[in-house]
Design a protein around this motif. Structure first.
Motif, PDB file in Angstrom:
ATOM      1  N   LYS A  49       0.843  -1.198   0.000  1.00 24.02           N
ATOM      2  CA  LYS A  49       0.000   0.000   0.000  1.00 24.02           C
ATOM      3  C   LYS A  49       0.876   1.245   0.000  1.00 24.02           C
ATOM      4  N   TYR A  50       0.317   2.309  -0.548  1.00 20.63           N
ATOM      5  CA  TYR A  50       0.902   3.638  -0.441  1.00 20.63           C
ATOM      6  C   TYR A  50      -0.077   4.511   0.334  1.00 20.63           C
ATOM      7  N   ILE A  51       0.428   5.089   1.429  1.00 23.57           N
ATOM      8  CA  ILE A  51      -0.405   6.005   2.208  1.00 23.57           C
ATOM      9  C   ILE A  51       0.152   7.415   2.097  1.00 23.57           C
ATOM     10  N   THR A  52       1.418   7.564   2.397  1.00 23.88           N
ATOM     11  CA  THR A  52       2.097   8.849   2.306  1.00 23.88           C
ATOM     12  C   THR A  52       3.588   8.589   2.391  1.00 23.88           C
ATOM     13  N   GLY A  53       4.391   9.607   2.083  1.00 24.72           N
ATOM     14  CA  GLY A  53       5.828   9.453   2.265  1.00 24.72           C
ATOM     15  C   GLY A  53       6.540   8.985   1.014  1.00 24.72           C
ATOM     16  N   ASP A  54       7.477   8.077   1.172  1.00 25.63           N
ATOM     17  CA  ASP A  54       8.334   7.592   0.092  1.00 25.63           C
ATOM     18  C   ASP A  54       7.497   7.043  -1.062  1.00 25.63           C
ATOM     19  N   ASN A  55       7.815   7.493  -2.271  1.00 23.37           N
ATOM     20  CA  ASN A  55       7.022   7.081  -3.435  1.00 23.37           C
ATOM     21  C   ASN A  55       7.233   5.627  -3.813  1.00 23.37           C
ATOM     22  N   LEU A  56       8.338   5.042  -3.402  1.00 26.10           N
ATOM     23  CA  LEU A  56       8.599   3.635  -3.695  1.00 26.10           C
ATOM     24  C   LEU A  56       8.198   2.806  -2.477  1.00 26.10           C
ATOM     25  N   VAL A  57       7.251   1.922  -2.706  1.00 29.28           N
ATOM     26  CA  VAL A  57       6.712   1.107  -1.614  1.00 29.28           C
ATOM     27  C   VAL A  57       7.124  -0.343  -1.841  1.00 29.28           C
ATOM     28  N   TYR A  61       6.529 -10.704  -0.904  1.00 27.82           N
ATOM     29  CA  TYR A  61       7.001 -11.582  -1.981  1.00 27.82           C
ATOM     30  C   TYR A  61       7.911 -10.869  -2.983  1.00 27.82           C
ATOM     31  N   GLY A  62       8.596  -9.826  -2.559  1.00 24.17           N
ATOM     32  CA  GLY A  62       9.536  -9.120  -3.427  1.00 24.17           C
ATOM     33  C   GLY A  62       8.906  -8.103  -4.351  1.00 24.17           C
ATOM     34  N   PHE A  63       7.620  -7.861  -4.226  1.00 21.63           N
ATOM     35  CA  PHE A  63       6.952  -6.861  -5.052  1.00 21.63           C
ATOM     36  C   PHE A  63       7.184  -5.452  -4.515  1.00 21.63           C
ATOM     37  N   GLU A  64       7.147  -4.506  -5.420  1.00 22.11           N
ATOM     38  CA  GLU A  64       7.220  -3.103  -5.059  1.00 22.11           C
ATOM     39  C   GLU A  64       6.363  -2.302  -6.031  1.00 22.11           C
ATOM     40  N   ALA A  65       6.037  -1.076  -5.645  1.00 22.25           N
ATOM     41  CA  ALA A  65       5.235  -0.223  -6.510  1.00 22.25           C
ATOM     42  C   ALA A  65       5.703   1.210  -6.332  1.00 22.25           C
ATOM     43  N   GLU A  66       5.587   1.964  -7.411  1.00 21.06           N
ATOM     44  CA  GLU A  66       6.017   3.361  -7.391  1.00 21.06           C
ATOM     45  C   GLU A  66       4.834   4.277  -7.597  1.00 21.06           C
ATOM     46  N   PHE A  67       4.631   5.163  -6.657  1.00 21.89           N
ATOM     47  CA  PHE A  67       3.582   6.169  -6.741  1.00 21.89           C
ATOM     48  C   PHE A  67       4.099   7.362  -7.538  1.00 21.89           C
ATOM     49  N   ASN A  68       3.376   7.735  -8.584  1.00 21.08           N
ATOM     50  CA  ASN A  68       3.738   8.891  -9.405  1.00 21.08           C
ATOM     51  C   ASN A  68       2.533   9.811  -9.452  1.00 21.08           C
ATOM     52  N   LYS A  69       2.610  10.886  -8.677  1.00 16.38           N
ATOM     53  CA  LYS A  69       1.453  11.760  -8.557  1.00 16.38           C
ATOM     54  C   LYS A  69       1.148  12.497  -9.855  1.00 16.38           C
ATOM     55  N   SER A  70       2.165  12.928 -10.559  1.00 17.60           N
ATOM     56  CA  SER A  70       1.944  13.696 -11.783  1.00 17.60           C
ATOM     57  C   SER A  70       1.301  12.846 -12.874  1.00 17.60           C
ATOM     58  N   GLN A  71       1.633  11.569 -12.901  1.00 18.01           N
ATOM     59  CA  GLN A  71       1.046  10.675 -13.887  1.00 18.01           C
ATOM     60  C   GLN A  71      -0.137   9.881 -13.320  1.00 18.01           C
ATOM     61  N   HIS A  75       2.248   1.715 -10.540  1.00 17.78           N
ATOM     62  CA  HIS A  75       2.598   0.465 -11.224  1.00 17.78           C
ATOM     63  C   HIS A  75       3.274  -0.514 -10.271  1.00 17.78           C
ATOM     64  N   LEU A  76       2.904  -1.762 -10.406  1.00 15.45           N
ATOM     65  CA  LEU A  76       3.476  -2.852  -9.597  1.00 15.45           C
ATOM     66  C   LEU A  76       4.661  -3.445 -10.337  1.00 15.45           C
ATOM     67  N   LYS A  77       5.745  -3.701  -9.606  1.00 20.28           N
ATOM     68  CA  LYS A  77       6.966  -4.202 -10.245  1.00 20.28           C
ATOM     69  C   LYS A  77       7.599  -5.297  -9.397  1.00 20.28           C
ATOM     70  N   LYS A  78       8.387  -6.111 -10.107  1.00 23.82           N
ATOM     71  CA  LYS A  78       9.210  -7.104  -9.417  1.00 23.82           C
ATOM     72  C   LYS A  78      10.446  -7.337 -10.274  1.00 23.82           C
ATOM     73  N   PRO A  79      11.618  -7.330  -9.691  1.00 25.39           N
ATOM     74  CA  PRO A  79      12.849  -7.429 -10.493  1.00 25.39           C
ATOM     75  C   PRO A  79      13.017  -8.762 -11.220  1.00 25.39           C
ATOM     76  N   SER A  80      12.530  -9.846 -10.618  1.00 25.63           N
ATOM     77  CA  SER A  80      12.739 -11.162 -11.196  1.00 25.63           C
ATOM     78  C   SER A  80      11.502 -12.013 -10.951  1.00 25.63           C
ATOM     79  N   ALA A  81      10.758 -12.312 -12.013  1.00 22.52           N
ATOM     80  CA  ALA A  81       9.478 -13.022 -11.876  1.00 22.52           C
ATOM     81  C   ALA A  81       9.680 -14.506 -11.611  1.00 22.52           C
ATOM     82  N   LEU A  82       8.753 -15.067 -10.846  1.00 24.88           N
ATOM     83  CA  LEU A  82       8.702 -16.500 -10.579  1.00 24.88           C
ATOM     84  C   LEU A  82       7.435 -17.084 -11.188  1.00 24.88           C
ATOM     85  N   VAL A  83       7.498 -18.355 -11.555  1.00 25.92           N
ATOM     86  CA  VAL A  83       6.290 -19.012 -12.073  1.00 25.92           C
ATOM     87  C   VAL A  83       5.157 -18.914 -11.060  1.00 25.92           C
ATOM     88  N   SER A  84       5.494 -18.991  -9.784  1.00 29.47           N
ATOM     89  CA  SER A  84       4.480 -18.932  -8.725  1.00 29.47           C
ATOM     90  C   SER A  84       3.839 -17.550  -8.581  1.00 29.47           C
TER      91      SER A  84
END
Lengths: 114, 116
Positions: A49-57, A61-71, A75-84
Motif C-alpha cells: 500500500k501507499y499512504i504517504t511518504g516515500d514514493n517507492l513502496v 514476496y519481493g513486489f514493489e510499486a512506485e507512486f507517481n502523482k503527476s502521472q 505500477h506494480l513491479k518485481k525485479p525477477s518473476a517467478l512461475v508462482s
C-alpha cells in the motif's frame, strides 16, 4: 467518484525477467493506493500500500510499486518473476476523505512462463 | 486462527428465489464489506459497514440487502430483484482506526452463486 484503470488484461513474462503491471487512478484529493493478488477461486491477498511518504513502496514476496502523482500511476513491479507469481492482480484506490471503501480496477492476469 | 469465513462456497438458486450468503469474522474488525466479482470487471462494491447497526450502499446495491446486527457478522441477501446474480461474491473486513491499518482488507474465500 474515484476510479482505477488497469489497461492490460494480461501480462506475459518469462521467469527471471522483470515484470510490471500497470495501474492509473482518478480520485479527488490525495489517494491511498493498494495492490492485491488473487489465486484461482480464492479471496484477495494484500500485497502493498501507499499512504504517504516515500514514493517507492515495498511489499510482500519481493513486489514493489512506485507512486507517481503527476502521472496518477501506481505500477506494480518485481525485479525477477517467478512461475508462482502467476495470478490475478488488482489495483485499488481510496480517497483520504470521502467514502471509506476501496474501489478496485478490473484486474490484470500475470502469466510467468518457465 | 483469525480470519473470515464465507458460506456456502457454492450455491445454486432458481430464478425468483432469495438467497443469503453468510460472512463471519473473528478478527475483531469494525468494518465489513461485500464485493461482487465478474470476469473482466474486477470487484464492485455492493455494501459496506463501518460499525454495528450501520451500513452504506456501494456502487451496485440494487437487488441486494444486508444487516449488521453483530460485529462479527455481515450477511448478504441476494433478492429476486437482482437481475443478473450469477457471480463470485467476496466478503472482507478491516480495522477503521488510524491511517496505516485502515482499508487493508482481509478477504474471505468467496461464495460462488449460480442462478439456474
Amino acid at each position: 467518484a474515484q476510479s482505477v484503470a488497469q489497461p492490460e488484461d494480461q501480462v506475459n513474462v518469462a521467469e527471471g525477467n522483470p515484470l510490471t503491471v500497470k495501474c492509473t487512478y482518478s480520485v479527488s484529493g490525495n489517494p491511498y493506493l493498494f495492490w492485491y493478488v488473487q489465486y484461482p477461486n480464492r479471496g484477495l491477498q494484500f500485497l502493498l500500500k501507499y499512504i504517504t511518504g516515500d514514493n517507492l513502496v515495498k511489499g510482500s514476496y519481493g513486489f514493489e510499486a512506485e507512486f507517481n502523482k503527476s502521472q496518477t500511476s501506481f505500477h506494480l513491479k518485481k525485479p525477477s518473476a517467478l512461475v508462482s507469481d502467476s495470478a490475478l492482480y488488482f489495483c485499488a484506490v481510496r480517497p483520504t476523505g470521502g467514502r471509506r471503501a476501496l474501489t478496485f480496477g478490473s484486474g490484470t492476469r500475470l502469466q510467468v512462463q518457465p | 486462527d483469525g480470519g473470515i469465513t464465507q458460506s456456502p462456497k457454492y450455491l445454486f438458486r432458481k430464478e425468483g428465489q432469495n438467497v443469503t450468503l453468510s460472512c463471519e469474522q473473528n478478527l475483531n474488525h469494525d468494518a465489513m464489506y461485500w464485493y461482487r466479482q465478474d470476469p473482466g470487471q474486477g470487484l464492485r462494491l455492493i455494501y459496506y459497514s463501518q460499525i454495528v447497526n450501520d451500513f452504506q450502499k456501494g456502487d451496485i446495491a440494487e437487488g441486494y440487502s444486508v444487516s449488521r446486527e453483530k460485529k462479527e457478522s455481515f450477511p448478504l441477501t441476494v433478492t429476486s430483484a437482482q437481475k443478473n446474480p450469477t457471480a463470485f461474491y467476496l466478503c472482507a473486513s478491516s480495522t477503521t482506526g488510524g491511517v496505516s491499518g485502515a482499508n487493508v482488507l482481509t478477504f474471505g474465500a468467496g461464495s460462488r452463486l449460480t442462478v439456474l
